[in-house]
Design a protein around this motif. Sequence first.
Motif, PDB file in Angstrom:
ATOM      1  N   PHE A 101       0.822  -1.212   0.000  1.00 48.22           N
ATOM      2  CA  PHE A 101       0.000   0.000   0.000  1.00 48.22           C
ATOM      3  C   PHE A 101       0.856   1.262   0.000  1.00 48.22           C
ATOM      4  O   PHE A 101       0.578   2.210  -0.732  1.00 48.22           O
ATOM      5  N   ILE A 102       1.901   1.261   0.813  1.00 51.35           N
ATOM      6  CA  ILE A 102       2.765   2.443   0.834  1.00 51.35           C
ATOM      7  C   ILE A 102       3.414   2.635  -0.530  1.00 51.35           C
ATOM      8  O   ILE A 102       3.486   3.746  -1.063  1.00 51.35           O
ATOM      9  N   ILE A 105       0.882   4.168  -2.730  1.00 49.70           N
ATOM     10  CA  ILE A 105       0.612   5.574  -2.426  1.00 49.70           C
ATOM     11  C   ILE A 105       1.720   6.456  -2.997  1.00 49.70           C
ATOM     12  O   ILE A 105       1.479   7.565  -3.472  1.00 49.70           O
ATOM     13  N   SER A 188       9.468  -0.262   0.970  1.00 46.84           N
ATOM     14  CA  SER A 188       8.303   0.309   0.294  1.00 46.84           C
ATOM     15  C   SER A 188       8.717   1.261  -0.821  1.00 46.84           C
ATOM     16  O   SER A 188       8.103   1.284  -1.895  1.00 46.84           O
ATOM     17  N   ALA A 245      -3.526   1.390 -10.890  1.00 42.94           N
ATOM     18  CA  ALA A 245      -3.014   1.435  -9.516  1.00 42.94           C
ATOM     19  C   ALA A 245      -3.122   0.069  -8.857  1.00 42.94           C
ATOM     20  O   ALA A 245      -2.171  -0.403  -8.216  1.00 42.94           O
TER      21      ALA A 245
END
Lengths: 334, 265
Positions: A101-102, A105, A188, A245
Motif C-alpha cells: 500500500f505504501i 501511495i 516500500s 493502480a
Amino acid sequence: MGEAAWPSLPDCFFIRRGVILNLFKRLRRGNLGDNIFGFVVLLFGVSILVIMAGIVFQLWLQSAPSREKFGWSFLWSTAYDVQRQNYGAGVFIYGTLVTAFIALILAAPVGVGIAAYLVEIAPRRLNRVVGSMVELLAAVPSIVYGLWGFYALNPFLRDYIAPPLQAVLGWLPPFSGEFVGTSVFTASVVLAIMILPTVAAVSRDVLRAVPDAQREAMLALGATRWEMFSRAVLPYAKSGVLGAAILGLGRAAGETMAVTFIIGNNPQIFKSLFGQGATIASEIAAKWQEASGLTLPVLMELGLVLFAITIIINISARLLVMLLVRGPRGGLRA
Amino acid sequence: MSYLHEISEPVVEVQDLNMYYGAFKALDSVGMKIAKNRITALIGPSGCGKSTFIRGLNRMHETVPGARIEGKVLLDGEDVYAENVDPVRVRRKVGMVFQKPNPFPTMSIYDNVIAGIKLGRRHKKSELDEIVERTLNQAALWGEVKNKLKDSGMSLSGGQQQRLCIARTLAVEPEVILMDEPASALDPISTQKIEDAIQDLKKSYTVVIVTHNMQQASRVSDYTGFFFIEEMGAPGQLWEFGETERIFSNPKRKETEDYVTGRFG
Ligand SMILES: Nc1ncnc2c1ncn2[C@@H]1O[C@H](COP(=O)(O)OP(=O)(O)OP(=O)(O)O)[C@@H](O)[C@H]1O
Ligand SMILES: [Mg+2]
C-alpha cells in the motif's frame, strides 16, 4: 520483473469473454481451418488453467501438516515461535499489505503524473525518450533493485529523508522510532520504484484512450490545460487509472528478491515504518533453504496465501474497473 | 478574395488569414467580417477548410500539433493572436459546438451545463440553477430534461446531447458561438429543434455555423460565406461572401452558383 513490464491496456485488465464466445460460435459454424485454430487456442487456454490448478494443488498437498496443526487461525495468528513450533501468517500478511500500500501511495501520483506528462504535454520526440526510460526501469532485474536499495537508497533515506520526516511527523507512530539499517520504509520505496513502470504504462494507455473530443470540449469552454486534464481527461479515465493502480498493488504484493534484501526479514507487527518487518514473499525466499520439519509446510501454506491475495487483488481490480466503466455513464462508451 | 466592405459593425474581423497544418497550407488569405447578432453560415465542399477556419477564430487551431497561423483575427477590435493575449480568454468569448456531441460522460446533465462556468468565479447554487434552466431553455432542451437533471449526460439521445452541448456553451456567455455542422449527425426533428434554438440565439449572440445543408444555410443565416479549393492540394479560399439571400439567388461567381444549386460539391 521484466516480462510483464510494459503491458498494453487490453491484455491487462479487460476480461475478454467475447473471444471465447466467438470461438465456440466458430466451432459450430464448422470451417475446418477455423476449427483447428479454435481448438489449438482452446488447448492453450485450458493448459494455463491446468498449470494453475496444479500449482495450487501442490501447495495444498504440501502444506497439509501446517493446515492440520493451525487450522484457519493460521490466517490471522501473528504467532512466530520457533521454539514451540507455533506459526501464523498474520505478521507476513500485514507486512505484505502495508509495504504494497505504501508503495502504491508513492507510485500512483508519480506514475499518473508521468503518464499525464507523456500524453498531454511532452513533444513527440521527448515522449519516446521518457517512454523508453520508464521501460528501462522495468527491465532492471529485481536483485539489482535489492542491492541498490540496500547500499545506496537505505543510507540516503536514513540521512536525508527520515530526519525531516521525523521532525515533522515524529509524533505519529509510523514515523517514530529509530531508523535501523534495513527497514519497511526502504522496502516500500524500492517497491514503489519497481511498480512505477506498470502504473505509468497502464495509465498512459488509459489516458491516451481518452477521446480528443473530450479535451477539445473542455478547452473550448475556456479551460486551461490543467483544468482540461483534471476536469475532463482524468474523470473520463478514472476507472482505468484505478485499474492501473491496483495492478501495481498486485505486483508490489508479489515482489520478492528486492524486498528480501531490504526489509530485514524480522517477523513482527512493526509499528514504525523505520523498523524491520517481513512479507510473505520475503519470508519464503529467506527461509526455504533451511526449512525442516514443520517450517516447510508453513512456507507452503504461506505461498498458498500469497497466491490467494494476488488473485483477490487482481479480480477486485477487474471488478472495480467493470463496475466503474458501466457505472453512471450508460451506453455510448465502449 | 476579400469581402471586408459588406459589414459595417463586425464583432469579428478576419484579415488575410493563412492557416497551416505543418507544411500543408489549408487556407489562403481569408478576409471576412462577422456581423453582430447575426447568423453567418459557412458552406463549401468537403476539405475546403471550413472547420479549419472557425477553429482559427477561437484559437483551437493551435492545439493541433504542428499547426500554424498567420494573419489577424480582430475580436471587438483586438487581435486574438496578439503577443499578450491568453487563448483561454479568447475561448471564453468565442464558444464552440462540435460536429459530434461531446458531453462529459462522468457528469450529470446539470454538471455538464455548468462545467464551463465552474472554471471561472464561484457561483451561488441559486445562480447556477437559474443559469441551467435558462440555457437549457435557450437550447430547447429544458422540457425534456427538467425532471432528470441529475442523470448522466450520456443517458440522452444524440440530438439531446448536442443541445446539451449548446447549453453548456451558452452558459459561459460567449459573445460569439461557433458551430461546426452541429446537426449533421442528427435526424430531421432534432435538426429542426437545433435550428429553432439557433434562430433564438441571434437575439443575444453572434453565431457562425458550418453546414453542408443548403436549405439549412438559407433558412437560418443572414450572411453566407462560400469556401472553395480550386484543385486538389491547393489551399482553401473564401470564394464568395455576402448576404445569404444574394448568395443563393444571385451569386457572382460560377462555382458558388454551381454549389448552391447542387450541381457539384
Ligand atoms: N489535423 C489535421 N492535420 C492535417 N491536416 C488537416 C487536419 N485537419 C484538417 N486538415 C486538412 O485541412 C484541409 C481542410 O480541412 P477542414 O477539416 O477544415 O475541411 P472542412 O471544410 O471542414 O471539410 P468537411 O466539410 O469535410 O468538414 C483538408 O485538406 C484536411 O485534410
Ligand atoms: Mg469540417
